[in-house]
Enzyme design. Structure first.
Site, PDB file in Angstrom:
ATOM      1  N   SER A  26       1.101  -1.268  -0.140  1.00  0.00           N
ATOM      2  CA  SER A  26      -0.009  -0.034  -0.143  1.00  0.00           C
ATOM      3  C   SER A  26       1.458   1.431   0.088  1.00  0.00           C
ATOM      4  O   SER A  26       0.891   1.943  -0.673  1.00  0.00           O
ATOM      5  CB  SER A  26      -1.277   0.471   0.737  1.00  0.00           C
ATOM      6  OG  SER A  26      -1.624   1.131   1.261  1.00  0.00           O
ATOM      7  N   TRP A  43       2.916   1.807  -2.956  1.00  0.00           N
ATOM      8  CA  TRP A  43       1.658   2.281  -3.779  1.00  0.00           C
ATOM      9  C   TRP A  43       1.419   3.690  -4.490  1.00  0.00           C
ATOM     10  O   TRP A  43       1.015   4.181  -5.352  1.00  0.00           O
ATOM     11  CB  TRP A  43       0.176   1.798  -3.864  1.00  0.00           C
ATOM     12  CG  TRP A  43      -1.040   1.680  -4.983  1.00  0.00           C
ATOM     13  CD1 TRP A  43      -1.542   1.362  -6.260  1.00  0.00           C
ATOM     14  CD2 TRP A  43      -1.971   2.717  -5.337  1.00  0.00           C
ATOM     15  NE1 TRP A  43      -2.154   2.562  -6.435  1.00  0.00           N
ATOM     16  CE2 TRP A  43      -2.443   2.825  -5.791  1.00  0.00           C
ATOM     17  CE3 TRP A  43      -2.186   3.656  -3.763  1.00  0.00           C
ATOM     18  CZ2 TRP A  43      -3.646   4.287  -6.086  1.00  0.00           C
ATOM     19  CZ3 TRP A  43      -2.948   5.110  -4.281  1.00  0.00           C
ATOM     20  CH2 TRP A  43      -3.751   5.779  -4.739  1.00  0.00           C
ATOM     21  N   HIS A  44       1.306   4.101  -2.864  1.00  0.00           N
ATOM     22  CA  HIS A  44       1.117   5.878  -3.348  1.00  0.00           C
ATOM     23  C   HIS A  44       2.119   6.743  -3.156  1.00  0.00           C
ATOM     24  O   HIS A  44       2.401   7.646  -4.500  1.00  0.00           O
ATOM     25  CB  HIS A  44       0.754   6.443  -1.437  1.00  0.00           C
ATOM     26  CG  HIS A  44      -0.279   5.674  -0.812  1.00  0.00           C
ATOM     27  ND1 HIS A  44      -0.545   4.506  -0.383  1.00  0.00           N
ATOM     28  CD2 HIS A  44      -1.281   6.249  -0.756  1.00  0.00           C
ATOM     29  CE1 HIS A  44      -2.163   4.820  -0.180  1.00  0.00           C
ATOM     30  NE2 HIS A  44      -2.806   5.373  -0.216  1.00  0.00           N
ATOM     31  N   GLY A  45       3.543   5.703  -3.627  1.00  0.00           N
ATOM     32  CA  GLY A  45       4.509   6.663  -3.997  1.00  0.00           C
ATOM     33  C   GLY A  45       5.320   6.150  -3.948  1.00  0.00           C
ATOM     34  O   GLY A  45       5.993   4.730  -3.183  1.00  0.00           O
TER      35      GLY A  45
END
Lengths: 483, 358
Positions: free
Chosen positions: A311, A314-316
């Site tokens: 997660s 995925w954000h960066g």
């Protein structure tokens, strides 16, 4: 093209007019054309990416249906292709910078919405793998699933099984009704209120603190962190409501991403209420396939950590996102580890766990933990995060704040009170949502027509009067677009 | 069918409501317009067809004519329909705006703007001055035409059409402006509390008879004449009484050309510069912020001169005592208080020889 722009308003009006008057069969084509036009406004060259990705998943679906004995290979190849695209554009610069070759990819710009449509595509591939007969035969419908413009930039990460049937239905039924129009408009107007009155105003303050956090004292740092926590929520909530509203007007129901997350009483609870489409995706396609909680305690903790690290990634790109994922994983593991002893203690001390005070304490603790983790999203590096936290304990500024106040350029006393009032309105709406499990448009639907209209007109008035827009005002891009 | 019609009706009502809010919130947030906003809201507050004399012009004009004095002493209802820095190009739109609600017997068109070449072209890109011209008006087709005329860059026009974009963030919210119609006890007059330094008071040389206004301004003058002619009332063009000095004023030559041009066209021109002595202008103390603006004492003199002129030439009806004009009578007390205040403040400046109170 930002949702908060005159260009978008014109684009939306024209799209809706064409959509409503065109023959039913052409509706999905119209929406697809509009979606690509919308994407091209953000990025002409990179519009090729969702186009190619649609081709890849369409072809993979076709092959999985035809060659069911080799569907695993097809799935792996196609998922790897999707992931490679994401890695190339999102992480290559970070990865190669670690081996001194970052300059090779420094000119790559992150295509907007890539994380969202890649995850949607992967979700479709896995669903098709699980049941090849469910694959979508209509290329336009599948294209629309990948890049339907309201959910293109910031989601939700819709699932094919809930989205695609609506596209099929859309081409057959009567779409226009006052009720859907009103529901959609209510969501949009409230979304714009949250974005323009609250999010963009609190952003001025959080930017002021974070951009110069080395020189800020304890109180300002705490307020800055609090402001960013409000900013990231209201900004993302606003986008989601606008997206849901637009889709609703077109007769499509998208998944709601939020359910009063800051009222959560634990981190586990929080992830059931925050960015729901992402948490559901992670649960369905990562956590459960890894074994979920069925393979013993230790394995459950490992699975949780893996899921949250993914997660974070995925954000960066960057260590701070990994640390953010780790933090939430650790929060969850600690929550599970301390659960039974905590229950015993509360039982022994005869604390009433259903009392308002106890619930409030849980909510406040959860909010603080989440707020600390958000700091990682706003600072530039992991070391900055630790400096920020250290600053809170090392630089008392009570005297300075009491003498000069907390105001800054663009965030004056008037803005402070507008912000507080805006948050209060959002709080009331959230309480109603929490208690009655109904969104604003559902709540309004129960009211007489005239009252509903007056409420919406009141929100329009508040936006016109107190929104952050117009000449000399910087309209802040939606936060989650960078992810 | 009935449900569909009701739905459409509901949408129309909602959109009208949103439009109403947009329009009136725009009015309530308009600010930073100097004297212009208050002048215009006051004009819109006048009852239809009750103003006998409308005086159109720029800041020089609204500092020169005190309508309440014309009312008190002659029973003439008048209003200074002026904006700060009114462009030559914008004057015709002021006439159109006037004719929407009033049918004056006399229209006084003050040509101060033409004397100092105040055109949209010369102020291109000057947002503040453009807004003085555009943002005093209620939103209408006339305002749109005005914007289209004076804002050259088409891409820039939207920010004038939708001026809420400009005012809402920093302007104060004034709910009293919700309808953009608020009675003005001074009827558009604004006292400028300054006294222009005495300086040199040598009589100006003769006007240069060979001087010619630039062609584009002659064109603007022609348009103004045409629009004024269409108004269907008596029209007086006035040249303001500017100050003498040794300085070689181009305004002086412009005044000569314009006067001759208008007289050749058969128009009535009142050259107040030439009758300064009759008016009683004191060259040492009667000018205000500059050589073509006035304070309360000079305004009283200029207004009385105009009053006498109107009385003698047009025999306008004296409305004092007429119940229809009771509101004018009611405004007198406030006007007296304002006038007294202006007189005290300006007299103090004259006594101490200062330019301004600051």
């Amino acid at each position: 093209m930002s949702f908060v722009s005159i260009e978008f308003a014109l684009f939306l009006i024209i799209t809706l007019c064409i959509y409503y008057v065109c023959p039913k069969k052409l509706r999905s084509f119209i929406l697809l054309a509009a979606s690509y036009y919308f994407y091209i406004q953000s990025d002409l060259v990179y519009a090729i990416i969702p186009f190619v990705m649609t081709g890849v998943i369409y072809l993979s679906g076709f092959l999985m249906e035809k060659y069911q004995d080799r569907k695993k290979v097809i799935l792996v190849v196609s998922v790897v292709l999707c992931c490679l695209t994401l890695v190339l554009f999102k992480y290559s610069s970070f990865i190669f910078s670690k081996i001194g070759m970052g300059s090779l990819f420094e000119n790559l710009i992150l295509p907007v919405g890539i994380s969202f449509f890649t995850f949607r595509s992967i979700g479709y591939l896995i669903d098709t793998y699980n049941n090849p007969k469910n694959r979508e035969h209509n290329y336009i419908s599948l294209s629309l699933f990948v890049c339907f413009f309201p959910m293109l930039l910031e989601g939700p990460i819709e699932k094919a099984k809930s989205f695609l049937p609506q596209i099929k239905e859309m081409n057959h039924r009567r779409l226009f009704s006052f009720e859907t129009l009103f529901d959609g408009a209510a969501l949009m107007i409230f979304g714009y209120f949250v974005k323009m009155v609250i999010a963009d105003r609190v952003t001025i303050f959080s930017d002021y603190v974070f951009d110069d956090f080395y020189n800020q004292g304890s109180i300002m740092l705490v307020l800055g962190a609090l402001a960013y926590s409000i900013q990231i929520y209201t900004d993302f909530l606003a986008y989601t409501m606008i997206a849901l509203g637009i889709a609703k007007i077109m007769g499509i129901n998208l998944t709601d991403n939020f359910n009063t997350p800051y009222f959560s009483r634990s981190i586990k609870d929080f992830w059931g209420r925050w960015h729901i489409s992402l948490s559901t995706w992670l649960k369905d396609y990562i956590y459960i396939p890894l074994g979920g909680s069925r393979k013993g305690k230790m394995r459950t903790y490992v699975n949780l950590m893996i899921t949250f690290i993914i997660s974070g990634i995925w954000h960066g790109s960057g260590m701070r996102y990994i640390l953010w994922g780790l933090m939430h994983g650790v929060y969850q593991v600690i929550g599970r580890l301390t659960g039974p002893p905590k229950d015993r203690i509360t039982h022994k001390l005869k604390w009433k766990v259903d009392s308002f005070g106890y619930k409030l304490l849980q909510t406040v603790i959860t909010f603080i933990l989440v707020t600390i983790s958000w700091i990682l999203f706003r600072v530039q590096s992991v070391s900055d995060f630790f400096r920020f936290i250290k600053g809170i304990f090392e630089r008392p500024d009570f005297a300075r704040v009491s003498e000069y106040g907390i105001y800054c350029e663009g965030f004056e006393k008037r803005d402070f009170w507008i912000l507080i009032t805006g948050i209060l309105i959002l709080f009331i709406v959230s309480i109603l949502r929490y208690k009655k499990s109904m969104r604003i448009e559902e709540l309004l639907k129960k009211q007489p027509c005239v009252f509903r209209m007056l409420i919406l007109l009141a929100f329009i008035a508040l936006i016109l009067l107190f929104g952050e827009y117009g000449l000399g005002t910087f309209t802040h891009p939606f936060v989650y677009i960078q992810f | 069918m009935k449900k569909a019609l009701l739905s459409i009706l509901g949408i129309i009502i909602f959109l009208l409501g949103a439009g109403y809010l947009f329009l009136h919130i725009t009015y309530a947030t308009r600010d930073n317009l100097s004297h212009t906003g208050r002048n215009m809201t006051g004009f819109y507050a006048e009852n239809d067809n009750t103003v006998d004399v409308v005086i159109i012009g720029t800041s020089s004009t609204f500092s020169a004519y005190a309508p309440m004095l014309l009312w008190e002493e002659y029973g003439i209802t008048s209003y200074d329909l002026c904006t700060n820095m009114m462009f030559e190009d914008a004057m015709q739109f002021a006439i159109y705006e006037c004719m929407k609600t009033q049918s004056p017997e006399v229209m006084v068109i003050d040509l101060a703007s033409f004397l100092f070449g105040c055109t949209a072209e010369s102020f291109e890109g000057n947002d503040k001055v453009i807004r003085y011209n555009t943002d005093g008006y209620k939103n209408s087709i006339n305002r749109k035409h005005l914007i289209d005329t004076i804002v050259q860059d088409e891409n820039e026009r939207w920010q004038y059409y939708f001026d809420l974009m400009y005012y809402h963030k920093h302007g104060e919210i004034k709910l009293e402006n919700w309808n953009y119609s608020r009675s003005n006890p001074n009827k558009g007059y604004n006292c400028l509390v300054y006294v222009y330094p005495e300086g040199d008071t040598t009589m100006l040389r003769e006007r240069d008879s060979d001087y010619r206004l630039p062609d584009n301004e002659i064109e603007l003058l022609n348009e103004l004449i045409k629009t004024a002619d269409e108004a269907g009332c008596w029209v007086i063009y006035t040249i303001p009484p500017y100050k003498d000095s040794e300085e070689d004023l181009e305004e002086h030559d412009r005044a000569g050309f314009i006067k001759k041009y208008l007289e050749d066209e058969g128009k009535t021109v009142l050259d107040l510069y030439e009758v300064k002595n009759q008016i009683g202008i004191d060259e040492n103390t009667d000018y205000s912020s500059d050589y073509m603006h006035y304070h309360i004492f000079s305004a009283q003199k200029i207004t009385r001169y105009l009053g006498e002129y109107l009385k003698n030439k047009y025999s306008l009806e004296d409305h004092r005592g007429d119940g229809k004009y009771a509101s004018w009578h009611d405004s007198l007390q406030e006007w007296h208080e304002n006038q007294e205040d202006y007189e005290k403040r300006v007299q103090k400046l004259i006594d101490v020889g200062a330019y301004s109170e600051g």
